[in-house]
Design a protein around this motif. Structure first.
Motif, PDB file in Angstrom:
ATOM      1  N   VAL A  53       0.872  -1.174   0.000  1.00  0.00           N
ATOM      2  CA  VAL A  53       0.000   0.000   0.000  1.00  0.00           C
ATOM      3  C   VAL A  53       0.905   1.219   0.000  1.00  0.00           C
ATOM      4  N   LEU A 109      -5.446   3.885   4.978  1.00  0.00           N
ATOM      5  CA  LEU A 109      -5.094   2.467   5.031  1.00  0.00           C
ATOM      6  C   LEU A 109      -3.632   2.291   5.420  1.00  0.00           C
ATOM      7  N   ARG A 110      -2.740   3.126   4.881  1.00  0.00           N
ATOM      8  CA  ARG A 110      -1.329   3.041   5.255  1.00  0.00           C
ATOM      9  C   ARG A 110      -1.151   3.318   6.751  1.00  0.00           C
ATOM     10  N   ARG A 160      -3.346   2.877   9.124  1.00  0.00           N
ATOM     11  CA  ARG A 160      -3.893   1.754   9.886  1.00  0.00           C
ATOM     12  C   ARG A 160      -2.903   0.594   9.909  1.00  0.00           C
ATOM     13  N   LEU A 161      -2.260   0.326   8.785  1.00  0.00           N
ATOM     14  CA  LEU A 161      -1.290  -0.769   8.706  1.00  0.00           C
ATOM     15  C   LEU A 161      -0.020  -0.459   9.506  1.00  0.00           C
ATOM     16  N   VAL A 216      -5.009  -7.540   4.912  1.00  0.00           N
ATOM     17  CA  VAL A 216      -5.935  -6.828   4.029  1.00  0.00           C
ATOM     18  C   VAL A 216      -6.472  -7.837   3.026  1.00  0.00           C
ATOM     19  N   THR A 251     -10.798  -4.739   1.690  1.00  0.00           N
ATOM     20  CA  THR A 251     -11.288  -4.765   3.067  1.00  0.00           C
ATOM     21  C   THR A 251     -10.119  -4.556   4.014  1.00  0.00           C
ATOM     22  N   ASP A 252     -10.205  -3.497   4.824  1.00  0.00           N
ATOM     23  CA  ASP A 252      -9.102  -3.162   5.724  1.00  0.00           C
ATOM     24  C   ASP A 252      -9.117  -4.074   6.950  1.00  0.00           C
ATOM     25  N   ASP A 257      -9.935  -3.658   9.873  1.00  0.00           N
ATOM     26  CA  ASP A 257     -11.094  -3.478  10.747  1.00  0.00           C
ATOM     27  C   ASP A 257     -12.389  -3.995  10.120  1.00  0.00           C
TER      28      ASP A 257
END
Length: 202
Positions: free
Chosen positions: A67, A124-125, A127-128, A136, A146-147, A149
């Motif tokens: 990502v 997303l970055r 969160r990762l 993911v 889909t992340d 969460d």
């Protein structure tokens, strides 16, 4: 070419824009035979000089998704950059934008490029980065990411590119879909215009 349908994998956040093909695969490795695999050369120089390259950190072992930030795969048209990613186990790259030729080469080698809005890709970055090793899920038929969460983010993709990836069709396979029509054409030419048919060695 390996079909791409649904992939659930460890995702690596690379919070860097304008990653070019020479960073992905330095030019000096292009002389290596593809049969030997290009995976060992993926981000070769970056992995040796950058603290921002997390690919070798234990939580990201076996990662199948990157990502990144905007304009991933810019620069030269070298297809070897895609080879390095695929041979290194990466099946999908998610970014706000891609180099056009890179994205074309990726689709022809079974590597999915997912374009998300800047805000969605950045979130997303983040969160990762907060949960190294998080999974993911990319569902190509449903066109969703889909992340970790469980939130599904939709994405768009060209229908022809999608079909080729889902069915595992490279350029050779696409041509062979017309094998019957090609054989019929060759037979008609041989019957009606035999002088156009090359003589075979015998």
């Amino acid at each position: 070419m390996q079909p791409f349908t649904t992939l659930a994998a460890v995702a690596v956040p690379l919070d860097v824009a304008n990653i070019d093909t020479d960073q992905i695969l330095p030019a000096r490795f292009l002389k290596k035979p593809r049969s030997a695999g290009y995976g060992n050369f993926l981000f070769h120089d970056e992995r040796r000089r950058s603290v921002a390259m997390p690919l070798d950190e234990p939580p990201y072992a076996g990662a199948g998704i990157l990502v990144t930030d905007r304009n991933f795969g810019c620069g030269s048209s070298r297809e070897g950059a895609v080879y390095a990613l695929v041979d290194g186990g990466v099946r999908c790259v998610i970014a706000p934008s891609f180099g056009d030729i890179f994205a074309s080469n990726a689709a022809k080698n079974g590597l999915l490029t997912v374009t998300l809005p800047d805000e969605a890709a950045a979130a997303l970055r983040a969160r990762l980065a907060a949960s190294p090793g998080a999974i993911v899920t990319v569902d190509l038929p449903a066109q969703t990411v889909t992340d970790p969460d469980g939130a599904a983010i939709p994405f768009e993709i060209d229908p022809f590119k999608k079909r080729c990836l889902v069915e595992g069709l490279d350029d050779v396979a696409l041509t062979l879909e017309h094998a019957g029509a090609i054989a019929a054409f060759e037979a008609r030419v041989a019957a009606e215009e035999p002088w156009r048919v090359p003589a075979t060695a015998g």
